[in-house]
Design an enzyme around this catalytic site. Structure first.
Site, PDB file in Angstrom:
ATOM      1  N   GLY A 165      94.491  21.778  85.322  1.00 16.20           N
ATOM      2  CA  GLY A 165      94.519  20.452  85.950  1.00 16.20           C
ATOM      3  C   GLY A 165      94.984  20.613  87.387  1.00 16.20           C
ATOM      4  O   GLY A 165      94.838  21.686  87.982  1.00 16.20           O
ATOM      5  N   ARG A 166      95.579  19.539  87.910  1.00 11.50           N
ATOM      6  CA  ARG A 166      96.037  19.587  89.315  1.00 11.50           C
ATOM      7  C   ARG A 166      97.009  20.740  89.549  1.00 11.50           C
ATOM      8  O   ARG A 166      96.901  21.472  90.523  1.00 11.50           O
ATOM      9  CB  ARG A 166      96.747  18.273  89.675  1.00 11.50           C
ATOM     10  CG  ARG A 166      95.847  17.127  89.983  1.00 11.50           C
ATOM     11  CD  ARG A 166      96.680  15.876  90.239  1.00 11.50           C
ATOM     12  NE  ARG A 166      97.350  15.503  89.023  1.00 11.50           N
ATOM     13  CZ  ARG A 166      96.964  14.521  88.218  1.00 11.50           C
ATOM     14  NH1 ARG A 166      95.945  13.778  88.541  1.00 11.50           N
ATOM     15  NH2 ARG A 166      97.614  14.269  87.103  1.00 11.50           N
ATOM     16  N   ILE A 167      97.988  20.904  88.630  1.00 16.16           N
ATOM     17  CA  ILE A 167      99.021  21.932  88.861  1.00 16.16           C
ATOM     18  C   ILE A 167      98.426  23.330  88.686  1.00 16.16           C
ATOM     19  O   ILE A 167      98.670  24.226  89.507  1.00 16.16           O
ATOM     20  CB  ILE A 167     100.235  21.702  87.934  1.00 16.16           C
ATOM     21  CG1 ILE A 167     100.868  20.328  88.241  1.00 16.16           C
ATOM     22  CG2 ILE A 167     101.274  22.812  88.115  1.00 16.16           C
ATOM     23  CD1 ILE A 167     101.957  19.884  87.277  1.00 16.16           C
ATOM     24  N   ARG A 247     105.064  22.561  79.037  1.00 12.31           N
ATOM     25  CA  ARG A 247     105.899  21.998  77.974  1.00 12.31           C
ATOM     26  C   ARG A 247     106.243  23.123  77.005  1.00 12.31           C
ATOM     27  O   ARG A 247     105.384  23.937  76.631  1.00 12.31           O
ATOM     28  CB  ARG A 247     105.161  20.880  77.236  1.00 12.31           C
ATOM     29  CG  ARG A 247     105.102  19.555  78.003  1.00 12.31           C
ATOM     30  CD  ARG A 247     106.483  18.928  78.180  1.00 12.31           C
ATOM     31  NE  ARG A 247     106.459  17.646  78.851  1.00 12.31           N
ATOM     32  CZ  ARG A 247     106.673  17.457  80.156  1.00 12.31           C
ATOM     33  NH1 ARG A 247     106.910  18.491  80.961  1.00 12.31           N
ATOM     34  NH2 ARG A 247     106.676  16.244  80.670  1.00 12.31           N
ATOM     35  N   GLU A 276     113.928  21.785  73.580  1.00 12.80           N
ATOM     36  CA  GLU A 276     114.755  21.550  74.763  1.00 12.80           C
ATOM     37  C   GLU A 276     115.845  20.504  74.498  1.00 12.80           C
ATOM     38  O   GLU A 276     115.546  19.492  73.883  1.00 12.80           O
ATOM     39  CB  GLU A 276     113.813  21.042  75.866  1.00 12.80           C
ATOM     40  CG  GLU A 276     114.296  21.331  77.234  1.00 12.80           C
ATOM     41  CD  GLU A 276     113.188  21.085  78.257  1.00 12.80           C
ATOM     42  OE1 GLU A 276     112.075  21.609  78.083  1.00 12.80           O
ATOM     43  OE2 GLU A 276     113.468  20.348  79.203  1.00 12.80           O
ATOM     44  N   HIS A 294     114.341  23.262  83.311  1.00 16.93           N
ATOM     45  CA  HIS A 294     113.295  22.244  83.538  1.00 16.93           C
ATOM     46  C   HIS A 294     113.434  21.611  84.941  1.00 16.93           C
ATOM     47  O   HIS A 294     113.603  20.396  85.068  1.00 16.93           O
ATOM     48  CB  HIS A 294     113.352  21.162  82.437  1.00 16.93           C
ATOM     49  CG  HIS A 294     112.047  20.445  82.260  1.00 16.93           C
ATOM     50  ND1 HIS A 294     111.632  19.930  81.050  1.00 16.93           N
ATOM     51  CD2 HIS A 294     111.059  20.129  83.141  1.00 16.93           C
ATOM     52  CE1 HIS A 294     110.457  19.337  81.195  1.00 16.93           C
ATOM     53  NE2 HIS A 294     110.088  19.449  82.461  1.00 16.93           N
ATOM     54  N   ALA A 296     111.113  22.406  87.563  1.00 13.62           N
ATOM     55  CA  ALA A 296     109.941  22.734  88.382  1.00 13.62           C
ATOM     56  C   ALA A 296     109.596  21.649  89.399  1.00 13.62           C
ATOM     57  O   ALA A 296     109.110  21.947  90.487  1.00 13.62           O
ATOM     58  CB  ALA A 296     108.747  23.055  87.500  1.00 13.62           C
TER      59      ALA A 296
HETATM   60  C1  DGY Z   1     106.962  16.071  84.359  1.00 15.75           C
HETATM   61  O1  DGY Z   1     106.881  15.265  85.288  1.00 15.75           O
HETATM   62  O2  DGY Z   1     106.283  15.968  83.345  1.00 15.75           O
HETATM   63  C2  DGY Z   1     107.897  17.231  84.518  1.00 15.75           C
HETATM   64  O3  DGY Z   1     108.041  17.953  83.370  1.00 15.75           O
HETATM   65  C3  DGY Z   1     109.247  16.791  85.032  1.00 15.75           C
HETATM   66  O4  DGY Z   1     109.067  16.440  86.327  1.00 15.75           O
END
Ligand code: DGY
Length: 344
Positions: A165-167, A247, A276, A294, A296
């Site tokens: 996806g975008r990331i 995730r 988590e 968590h 990022a």
């Molecule tokens: C999200 O936005 O889903 C990240 O895991 C936390 O910013």
């Protein structure tokens, strides 16, 4: 009774609170201490008295929470991921759900690269060694790691991206600077990979077998849960590194601990965990794992942008207008939504 009541589950940046105040929303922040979460009972009780809920990924917004209030006009999550929300139930009940896509793409991709470089070059282990005062002589075998770029060999390394996806694509783009071969696999996004200038499509097995670095960027769904388990880890190269900033449950974490201990792979960089904030037994003791809490998307700018985007969505929910980032836009055409608008 006010019809502009917004329940915010935890302390969010001022950039999210200011537009809500300017709109005239009546704000309640449930969390009283930065390091204490919100119980499910507190959440459900809070939902009973609000018009819009603004949660974070730490609160399960399940059917019980969603059915607590017939007048709830929307859920404006401050995160791009929304696996903590029962969106199917929300849609059935006529409740729009929104998220914060796009604004955290680059920040998350940057952090993915921080994890990748840190695990490849054993940055955390080496830091601990320095901080413990153990460095007294340079050595040719001290903290040998893996090249990320071609290094002296001229052979490009292979980056395998799962979830494009975008990331995922932003991570691929950054690999250009390291002259990498980029493979990508996405159970939901084959077309996006085929259209991309930055990656080449590979089936999952091929990607796992060829990659020097495997990085995960998919949403958590029934299909992606434990997508990386023992068979997949065994398929990877013993010199490969696994990165997860998506995730936690996408990886079978117990299997990963075995893989790290027994050398099936060389290392892992993790920002997220299966259960988590708890980690699988033994993970914290693996010297070849770089572990982050968590974070990022945790740049000051990005967290402010996420908060203000969630506020914009929340205001649209309050106004009973289409939220710019609804994840279930079909809800607006349902009788259940129309009934909510009439009764609220
Ligand atoms: C999200 O936005 O889903 C990240 O895991 C936390 O910013």
């Amino acid at each position: 009774m006010s019809s502009n009541r917004v329940l915010i589950t935890r302390q969010i940046p001022e950039a999210g609170l200011a537009p809500l105040r300017a709109f005239g929303a009546d704000l309640t922040v449930l969390q009283t201490r930065e390091d204490a979460g919100v119980t499910h009972e507190e959440l459900v009780a809070g939902v009973r008295g609000c018009d819009v809920l603004l949660p974070l990924l730490t609160e399960p917004v399940d059917r019980t929470a969603l059915t607590a209030n017939d007048r709830l006009m929307g859920v404006a999550q401050m995160a791009v991921g929304f696996n903590n929300i029962d969106v199917e139930a929300a849609t059935e009940l006529g409740i729009p759900v929104s998220n914060t896509p796009g604004v955290l793409t680059d920040t998350t991709a940057d952090c993915t690269w921080a994890l990748l470089l840190a695990t490849a070059r054993r940055v955390v282990e080496a830091h601990r060694y320095m901080a413990a005062g153990k460095y007294n002589l340079w050595g040719p075998n001290l903290f040998l790691g893996e090249d990320v770029g071609p290094g002296g060999s001229g052979e490009p390394k292979v980056l395998g991206i799962i979830g494009y996806g975008r990331i995922g694509e932003a991570v691929a783009k950054r690999a250009l600077g390291f002259d990498m071969i980029v493979l990508a696999y996405d159970p939901y996004g084959r077309d996006r990979v085929l259209r991309s200038d930055y990656a080449t499509w590979a089936e999952l097995d091929e990607l796992l077998e060829r990659s020097d670095f495997v990085t995960l960027h998919n949403a958590l769904t029934d299909e992606t849960r434990h997508m990386i388990g023992e068979p997949e880890l065994e398929r990877m190269k013993p010199t490969a590194h696994l990165i997860n900033a998506a995730r936690g449950p996408v990886i079978d974490e117990k299997a990963l601990v075995r893989a790290l201990r027994e050398g099936w792979i060389a290392g892992a960089g993790l920002d997220v965990y299966e259960d988590e904030p708890v980690m699988a037994e033994g993970l914290a003791d693996c010297p070849n794992a770089v572990l982050l809490p968590h974070i990022a998307s945790a740049s000051r700018d990005t967290r402010g942008l996420m908060a203000s985007m969630a506020a914009t969505n929340a205001i649209a929910h309050l106004r009973k207008e289409r939220a710019p980032n609804a994840v279930n836009p079909e809800v607006y055409d349902t009788d259940a939504y129309r009934a909510r608008v009439e009764t609220s």
